[in-house]
Scaffold this active site. Sequence first.
Site, PDB file in Angstrom:
ATOM      1  N   THR C  42       0.820  -1.223   0.000  1.00 15.38           N
ATOM      2  CA  THR C  42       0.000   0.000   0.000  1.00 15.38           C
ATOM      3  C   THR C  42       0.847   1.263   0.000  1.00 15.38           C
ATOM      4  O   THR C  42       0.493   2.269  -0.604  1.00 15.38           O
ATOM      5  CB  THR C  42      -0.920  -0.003   1.231  1.00 15.38           C
ATOM      6  OG1 THR C  42      -1.689  -1.203   1.210  1.00 15.38           O
ATOM      7  CG2 THR C  42      -1.839   1.193   1.242  1.00 15.38           C
ATOM      8  N   HIS C  50      -8.089   3.956 -11.128  1.00 13.49           N
ATOM      9  CA  HIS C  50      -8.203   3.779 -12.569  1.00 13.49           C
ATOM     10  C   HIS C  50      -9.656   3.790 -13.019  1.00 13.49           C
ATOM     11  O   HIS C  50     -10.556   3.416 -12.275  1.00 13.49           O
ATOM     12  CB  HIS C  50      -7.557   2.448 -12.979  1.00 13.49           C
ATOM     13  CG  HIS C  50      -6.083   2.404 -12.730  1.00 13.49           C
ATOM     14  ND1 HIS C  50      -5.169   2.913 -13.615  1.00 13.49           N
ATOM     15  CD2 HIS C  50      -5.366   1.932 -11.673  1.00 13.49           C
ATOM     16  CE1 HIS C  50      -3.945   2.732 -13.115  1.00 13.49           C
ATOM     17  NE2 HIS C  50      -4.039   2.152 -11.946  1.00 13.49           N
ATOM     18  N   LYS C 250       1.277  -1.377 -17.952  1.00  9.21           N
ATOM     19  CA  LYS C 250       0.617  -0.094 -18.214  1.00  9.21           C
ATOM     20  C   LYS C 250       1.657   1.010 -18.356  1.00  9.21           C
ATOM     21  O   LYS C 250       1.343   2.121 -18.722  1.00  9.21           O
ATOM     22  CB  LYS C 250      -0.342   0.236 -17.080  1.00  9.21           C
ATOM     23  CG  LYS C 250      -1.633  -0.548 -17.168  1.00  9.21           C
ATOM     24  CD  LYS C 250      -2.768   0.106 -16.388  1.00  9.21           C
ATOM     25  CE  LYS C 250      -2.661  -0.069 -14.901  1.00  9.21           C
ATOM     26  NZ  LYS C 250      -3.280  -1.284 -14.370  1.00  9.21           N
ATOM     27  N   ILE C 335      -3.365  -9.075  -5.244  1.00 11.80           N
ATOM     28  CA  ILE C 335      -4.088  -7.836  -5.563  1.00 11.80           C
ATOM     29  C   ILE C 335      -3.070  -6.768  -5.961  1.00 11.80           C
ATOM     30  O   ILE C 335      -2.644  -5.944  -5.157  1.00 11.80           O
ATOM     31  CB  ILE C 335      -4.925  -7.362  -4.355  1.00 11.80           C
ATOM     32  CG1 ILE C 335      -5.755  -8.501  -3.779  1.00 11.80           C
ATOM     33  CG2 ILE C 335      -5.804  -6.194  -4.768  1.00 11.80           C
ATOM     34  CD1 ILE C 335      -6.800  -9.079  -4.697  1.00 11.80           C
ATOM     35  N   CYS C 442      12.280  18.815  11.601  1.00 14.56           N
ATOM     36  CA  CYS C 442      11.195  18.390  12.484  1.00 14.56           C
ATOM     37  C   CYS C 442      11.451  17.068  13.172  1.00 14.56           C
ATOM     38  O   CYS C 442      10.798  16.762  14.143  1.00 14.56           O
ATOM     39  CB  CYS C 442       9.877  18.358  11.720  1.00 14.56           C
ATOM     40  SG  CYS C 442       9.860  17.176  10.369  1.00 14.56           S
TER      41      CYS C 442
END
Lengths: 132, 432, 488
Positions: C42, C50, C250, C335, C442
């Site tokens: 992820t 898409h 793609k 997936i 930071c």
Amino acid sequence: MILNLSESSQSIVKVIRCIVCPTGCEIQAKKNPKGQISFEGYTCERGLEYAEQEFYEPKRILTTTMRVENGLLPLIPVRSDKPILKDKLKDVLKEIAKIKIKAPIQMGDVLIENILELGANVIASRNLIKIS
Amino acid sequence: MKQYNADVIVIGSGAAGLAAAIEVKKANLSVLVIERDKELGGITLQCIHNGFGLKEFEEELTGPEYIQRFINQIKELEIPYILNTMVIEISNDKKLYAVNNEDGLIEIKAKAIILAMGCRERTRGAINIPGFRPAGIYTAGQAQRFVNIEGYLPGNTFVILGSGDIGMIMARRLTWEGCKVKAVVEILPYVSGLLRNQVQCLEDYDIPLITSYTVTKIHGRDRVKGVTISKVDRNFDRIIGSDKFIECDTLLLSVGLIPENELTLNAGAELSKNGGPVVDNNLETTIAGIFTCGNVLQVHDLVDLVSAEAKRAGQNAVEYVKNRYDKKSSKKEIIKCLSGENVNYVKPDRINKRDLSKDIIFTLRVNYPDRRVLIQLKDNNNNLIYKRKKIYVIPSEMVELIVNLEKNGIDPKCKSINIEVIPRPEVLIEEE
Amino acid sequence: MIYDVIIIGGGVIGCCIARTLSKYDLKICLLEKEAELASGTTKGNSGVVHAGYAAPREYIKRNLCIRGNKLYTQAAEELNFPFQRIGSFVVALEDSQIKVLEEQRRQGIQDGIPGLEVILDKEKIKYMEPNINDEVVGVLHAPTAGIVSPYEMTFALADNAATNGVKFLLNQKVRRIKHQDYTFTIKTKTQEFKSRNVINAAGLYAARISKLVGLDYFEIMPRRGEYILFDRNALHLNKILFPTPTKVSKGILVCPTLHENTFVGPNAQNITDKKDISTTEAGLKEILEAGRKLVPNLPVRSSIRNFAGLRAVPDTYDFIIDNTDIYGFINIAGILSPGLTSCFAIAEKVVEFLELLGVELKIKEDYNPRRLKPERFKDFSKEELDQKIKEDPSWGRIICRCETIPEKEIINAIHAPVGATTVDGIKFRCRPGMGRCQGGFCRPRVIEILSRELNIPYEEVTKRGEDTNFLIAKTKDLTLKEIEGGTE
């Protein structure tokens, strides 16, 4: 060994890179067979002075930190008020690491007097306020 | 909403901001300093090594000692400052908005503003080192802050990429704290920082300086386990077959500094090629009444020069508030300053024609080191205005020139001047 | 206690299933092996939703993608995660490519993808996307394609699911699964869980999990994709730009993000190591070259980060969405793209499967589909800001200067329903360290806040979990150790 000595009457014992100015001369400390030292390669008097100091007794200003209790920060920057023998820096650093001092601290406060009897004091490099 | 008014607002309380604020106060104008950290002083506070102040105070001080002297003056002169405060917006009419956790949103009205926010470090992303992204990669300044201010050590064994002064000073600092620095790796064929640091920070401790090499891969998934370094050619492309692995648990990056531009852009000021704002000879940005100094304008190599520049910015802001503020400004006629051969950038970017009789301070950096050079100023009609010999130039050392253009017979009608650093003609002949 | 459903894997798929099931009156638990959610495939994802024209018709992923795209509108509205339908271009640079675009359009329209059109008018193309290569001859425009932040979306899904009663457990790597008497017993290093049903959404490790119950019928291989991210405002793109696809991929895209950055990537390298998210010199070169074909003026000098993500590639090519022969064990595996787009449609499939398994699906009375938008400093007006700081001063302490993130946003991220526990967790939830300084200023402050809020010492604060600590000791500790060691 004997051959080497006979090849040249002077042997280079140390090369010192001069940091007096950005020219960065390479100054050679040479030893003749009698054990006398001479310097070559410097281009100014200050360079010679620097090389002599570096050769016989290299010294550095030490800048580090020391632990602080109840200060605004957990550490205070400190330095030696005079240059310290290079070989002794490690021992001085260990001595400083052992110590924890209390805030508030003023710049210039002597935190360790005559550290390891080297003739230099460790002084605070800034002010540090106390926090409640 | 809390409101403040001041003749001059100074953003940033490092070496630049404090020196500028003191100048303003000495001219009897009101000034307010805004600092985002919890105390005054800026980055100089974490530079605990010595070597500061030789020009400003004619004695050798540490960073904190240097800045403490300015902080003491701020307190003596009762110059007001607000800490923990972040400026989030500068509007066109020189109104500032800032926040802190005590006052909430603050609105500040000023006649003039001095930007003195300093610079930031270039990161790994900016130089695109391939490999994993484990814990244990720090910029040198970040590590410096951890070790000197926060009180934590970021690793045990280090490789430092970049031989700038911060990188070399951190090599010694970490060695003194009991860490092991395996190497300082420099992509250029020569060290980028000062010789003195090379000798006293690296050679004193037998830390290898590896030039013409760069880090080409970072190893370790969780924590850094080592880096691959490779030799590079003249175009900085990796030479195949030159890879070496160095085991370490931390990589420090000392790969350059960039002016911090967020607020400069927010104020609408134009930026120049080196990353800092475009300024005229008064250090005034393209927005009238907004001045700038220190590392937010150009990255300096000596803090003393920052203070000197900041004083000028302070004086010029005073002049603006006293003479030009609230008056209809006639359109400025300017001469542009252009970077010629072997000049990376030059400041100022432009000169006001009305100031031609004044001494102008030019600061520049070269692209590559050279010896026995000539620094020349020519106008756009190729008329020589000024030249000066210099024994050597290196990119890590800023060159400063003070030139009175009128006395040197500049044609006041010229449009631009070009500054170049070229080999002396006699040197060329010798070498032939 | 016996759960009704245990989900293995806290990526966007696992969290989306968790959130979808959280509407029902079920006891649900999600197990994630890493310290933070969204740590696997992820995280290094293009974040493109898409339109659905790309996959061949014989694959289930085509329909799941088209359906999934439609479900985004409602989900983004309910969960308040950043999502914009900015539209995509498939870019043809040669006349011969136009017929590929035409065919995709024809099939796409037949399958119900809205608004697909082939544009050949160069002026119109340049108007819609001024940065596109001048040599463009035509584009396939898909207006329903969009961009999303995959990890912010995952956190939104998880937070909403947790609010509705799903239990999230981090640092729980599944080691063994026993199946007996219609009950699964799942063992991790530290705990044991029992559940009637198990959903395997373990991404790259889905085949390993499946084999734990004896189902050995597919393999998952990692395929690495490298990316380069450019500074905010270095380039402003209107559209997602794809090259004309080849049979293999793609292709490498150039794409804007929801935070005004642009990225180029990913390439596709089949590798064997499921943890190898390193980038390579050759790979970075490859994606830049490919990106330049679409956008010649890529702001190479403004790159702020390079990174790589892995795709979970099944040996079957298509998604593996199976109500398996082991009663109660559901495989959601392999997936890869367009998995992010399909996730809501995949979750619908899981609901169907559970129904078939006889799980009673009663909607909870107190189900709350909404997650409030996290409050952001940047979204406040000046008056609101002043008010907020007065209510809670930590709104006024700016931690990240590049992205203007106050302490309060970081505290909120730590105390969210599924809160951040690491520096990367904070970075991905509220962005300190994402800007051009990449944490230079930071990071010390973020470490300080984590240390304080989680009540752990500085040295135990990690980048992203076990073995990724930032700091090794206090200044002086090494010297003191040396003194103790008696080397003096």
